[in-house]
Design a protein around this motif. Structure first.
Motif, PDB file in Angstrom:
ATOM      1  N   ARG A 199       0.850  -1.185   0.005  1.00 54.87           N
ATOM      2  CA  ARG A 199      -0.039   0.030   0.131  1.00 54.87           C
ATOM      3  C   ARG A 199       0.914   1.358   0.166  1.00 54.87           C
ATOM      4  O   ARG A 199       0.669   2.265  -0.612  1.00 54.87           O
ATOM      5  N   ARG A 200       1.932   1.348   0.647  1.00 51.99           N
ATOM      6  CA  ARG A 200       2.917   2.525   0.704  1.00 51.99           C
ATOM      7  C   ARG A 200       3.608   2.659  -0.507  1.00 51.99           C
ATOM      8  O   ARG A 200       3.752   3.685  -0.887  1.00 51.99           O
ATOM      9  N   TYR A 201       3.992   1.504  -1.123  1.00 46.48           N
ATOM     10  CA  TYR A 201       4.731   1.630  -2.310  1.00 46.48           C
ATOM     11  C   TYR A 201       3.610   2.058  -3.332  1.00 46.48           C
ATOM     12  O   TYR A 201       4.086   2.886  -4.286  1.00 46.48           O
ATOM     13  N   ARG A 202       2.444   1.821  -3.327  1.00 48.76           N
ATOM     14  CA  ARG A 202       1.532   2.223  -4.431  1.00 48.76           C
ATOM     15  C   ARG A 202       1.127   3.701  -4.012  1.00 48.76           C
ATOM     16  O   ARG A 202       1.101   4.591  -5.103  1.00 48.76           O
ATOM     17  N   LEU A 203       1.145   4.201  -3.022  1.00 47.78           N
ATOM     18  CA  LEU A 203       1.084   5.616  -2.774  1.00 47.78           C
ATOM     19  C   LEU A 203       2.358   6.361  -3.087  1.00 47.78           C
ATOM     20  O   LEU A 203       2.282   7.519  -3.817  1.00 47.78           O
ATOM     21  N   TRP A 204       3.360   5.884  -2.901  1.00 44.96           N
ATOM     22  CA  TRP A 204       4.632   6.318  -3.351  1.00 44.96           C
ATOM     23  C   TRP A 204       4.695   6.518  -5.082  1.00 44.96           C
ATOM     24  O   TRP A 204       4.961   7.656  -5.420  1.00 44.96           O
ATOM     25  N   HIS A 205       4.257   5.596  -5.631  1.00 47.26           N
ATOM     26  CA  HIS A 205       4.237   5.484  -7.023  1.00 47.26           C
ATOM     27  C   HIS A 205       3.449   6.740  -7.537  1.00 47.26           C
ATOM     28  O   HIS A 205       3.281   7.268  -8.490  1.00 47.26           O
ATOM     29  N   ARG A 206       1.971   6.901  -6.737  1.00 46.31           N
ATOM     30  CA  ARG A 206       0.947   7.773  -7.166  1.00 46.31           C
ATOM     31  C   ARG A 206       1.808   9.261  -7.020  1.00 46.31           C
ATOM     32  O   ARG A 206       1.479  10.128  -7.866  1.00 46.31           O
ATOM     33  N   LEU A 207       2.473   9.471  -6.043  1.00 49.69           N
ATOM     34  CA  LEU A 207       3.216  10.692  -5.899  1.00 49.69           C
ATOM     35  C   LEU A 207       3.825  11.039  -7.181  1.00 49.69           C
ATOM     36  O   LEU A 207       3.909  12.150  -7.734  1.00 49.69           O
ATOM     37  N   PHE A 208       4.577  10.024  -7.723  1.00 47.35           N
ATOM     38  CA  PHE A 208       5.412  10.115  -8.919  1.00 47.35           C
ATOM     39  C   PHE A 208       4.586  10.479  -9.984  1.00 47.35           C
ATOM     40  O   PHE A 208       5.010  11.288 -10.797  1.00 47.35           O
ATOM     41  N   ILE A 209       3.705   9.819 -10.241  1.00 50.64           N
ATOM     42  CA  ILE A 209       2.715   9.939 -11.235  1.00 50.64           C
ATOM     43  C   ILE A 209       2.184  11.438 -11.504  1.00 50.64           C
ATOM     44  O   ILE A 209       2.128  12.049 -12.427  1.00 50.64           O
ATOM     45  N   THR A 210       1.700  11.721 -10.202  1.00 49.76           N
ATOM     46  CA  THR A 210       1.260  13.008 -10.007  1.00 49.76           C
ATOM     47  C   THR A 210       2.107  14.207 -10.565  1.00 49.76           C
ATOM     48  O   THR A 210       2.022  15.062 -11.269  1.00 49.76           O
ATOM     49  N   ALA A 211       3.514  13.930 -10.130  1.00 48.59           N
ATOM     50  CA  ALA A 211       4.451  14.923 -10.612  1.00 48.59           C
ATOM     51  C   ALA A 211       4.723  15.041 -12.026  1.00 48.59           C
ATOM     52  O   ALA A 211       5.002  15.892 -12.467  1.00 48.59           O
ATOM     53  N   VAL A 212       4.738  13.846 -12.537  1.00 50.22           N
ATOM     54  CA  VAL A 212       4.875  13.614 -13.978  1.00 50.22           C
ATOM     55  C   VAL A 212       3.981  14.491 -14.728  1.00 50.22           C
ATOM     56  O   VAL A 212       4.235  15.194 -15.719  1.00 50.22           O
ATOM     57  N   LYS A 213       2.558  14.208 -14.376  1.00 49.12           N
ATOM     58  CA  LYS A 213       1.492  15.000 -14.985  1.00 49.12           C
ATOM     59  C   LYS A 213       1.448  16.514 -14.591  1.00 49.12           C
ATOM     60  O   LYS A 213       1.198  17.325 -15.498  1.00 49.12           O
ATOM     61  N   ILE A 214       2.018  16.958 -13.564  1.00 44.35           N
ATOM     62  CA  ILE A 214       2.449  18.333 -13.264  1.00 44.35           C
ATOM     63  C   ILE A 214       3.329  18.819 -14.230  1.00 44.35           C
ATOM     64  O   ILE A 214       3.151  19.937 -15.015  1.00 44.35           O
ATOM     65  N   ALA A 215       4.429  18.083 -14.480  1.00 48.01           N
ATOM     66  CA  ALA A 215       5.487  18.485 -15.498  1.00 48.01           C
ATOM     67  C   ALA A 215       5.056  18.600 -16.834  1.00 48.01           C
ATOM     68  O   ALA A 215       5.723  19.252 -17.557  1.00 48.01           O
TER      69      ALA A 215
END
Length: 264
Positions: A199-215
């Protein structure tokens, strides 16, 4: 180093992420990934949760999931979130000189690491050039000192599936079926390999995806929801829990921030 005149850099790659720039407040971290922090100008320090002792250093290596406070003293730092399957962490552990609890600190090859990160920062390198430098530094340059690191192919398959379906929230049962394991066994070997629960790894990867979309030009709310967060507040809470600061501290810093993603 004239840190204030250069925008900070946030490199986002599938295997690793890297922030280079000043940090203007202490970080209370509980990372979703193993992390290497290297100061580029002056010493930093850290303290463990529940301990009064503060230890000064020029670099530190944190295992995934550990709670620690880093006192940056406004230093320019390179903060690299390492690969999820632990190969980077295993190798770099062999390069560290000292240890306190689960934290290793003070790289033997500090000058070499410092020089590579300074090159990226001062030259404001593009994604491909920076990745090649970092990959050489972490995987090849000192590999003769690295121990063998076994990667369980079943965990690797689950990590890849989580990356592909982060916004779908596949159940642990589905992931266990994918690799023909019972749920308890998958939970056990995933935590052993990555250092964090699924679960924590999934949240971590969602942070990554969010940052990519912002970029890529998206706004924060839409990017967070598309990555699987309930709303931007859920994203901000998760970001602060893992990185020890609100996302606005990174995104709106006075010297500016350049988010660098690979070319499509």
């Amino acid at each position: 180093m004239a840190a204030q005149t250069l925008p900070s850099l946030l490199y986002l790659w599938d295997k690793r992420t890297l922030y280079i720039g000043p940090l203007f407040e202490s970080l209370k971290l509980s990372q979703g990934a193993a992390t290497l922090v290297v100061s580029l100008d002056k010493p930093i320090s850290f303290s463990m949760e529940g301990e009064a002792e503060t230890i000064e250093c020029t670099s530190l290596l944190l295992p995934a999931g550990l709670s620690v406070t880093i006192h940056t003293q406004d230093a320019v730092v390179a903060n690299c979130n390492l690969d999820a399957l632990g190969a980077d962490f295993s190798g770099i552990s062999a390069l560290m000189q000292e240890k306190h609890g689960k934290i290793c600190y003070n790289l033997k090859q500090y000058v070499e690491f410092q020089q590579v990160y300074k090159t990226m920062y001062v030259q404001q390198l593009d994604s491909n050039s920076a990745y090649n430098l970092l990959d050489d530094l972490l995987e090849k340059r000192f590999s003769q000192f690295y121990p063998n690191h076994a990667i369980d192919s079943r965990v690797a398959k689950v990590v890849e599936k989580i990356k592909q379906t982060a916004d779908d929230n596949l159940s642990v049962d589905d992931l266990a079926s994918l690799v023909n394991l019972s749920v308890p066994r998958l939970v056990q070997i995933f935590k052993k390999q990555t250092g964090v629960p699924m679960r924590r790894y999934r949240l971590w990867h969602r942070l990554f995806i969010t940052a990519v979309k912002i970029a890529s030009g998206g706004n924060l709310t839409e990017a967070a929801i598309n990555a699987g967060f309930t709303d931007s507040s859920h994203f901000s809470h998760t970001f602060k829990a893992m990185f020890g600061m609100a996302p606005t501290i990174i995104l709106l810093q006075p010297n500016g921030l350049k988010i660098v993603i690979p070319n499509p």
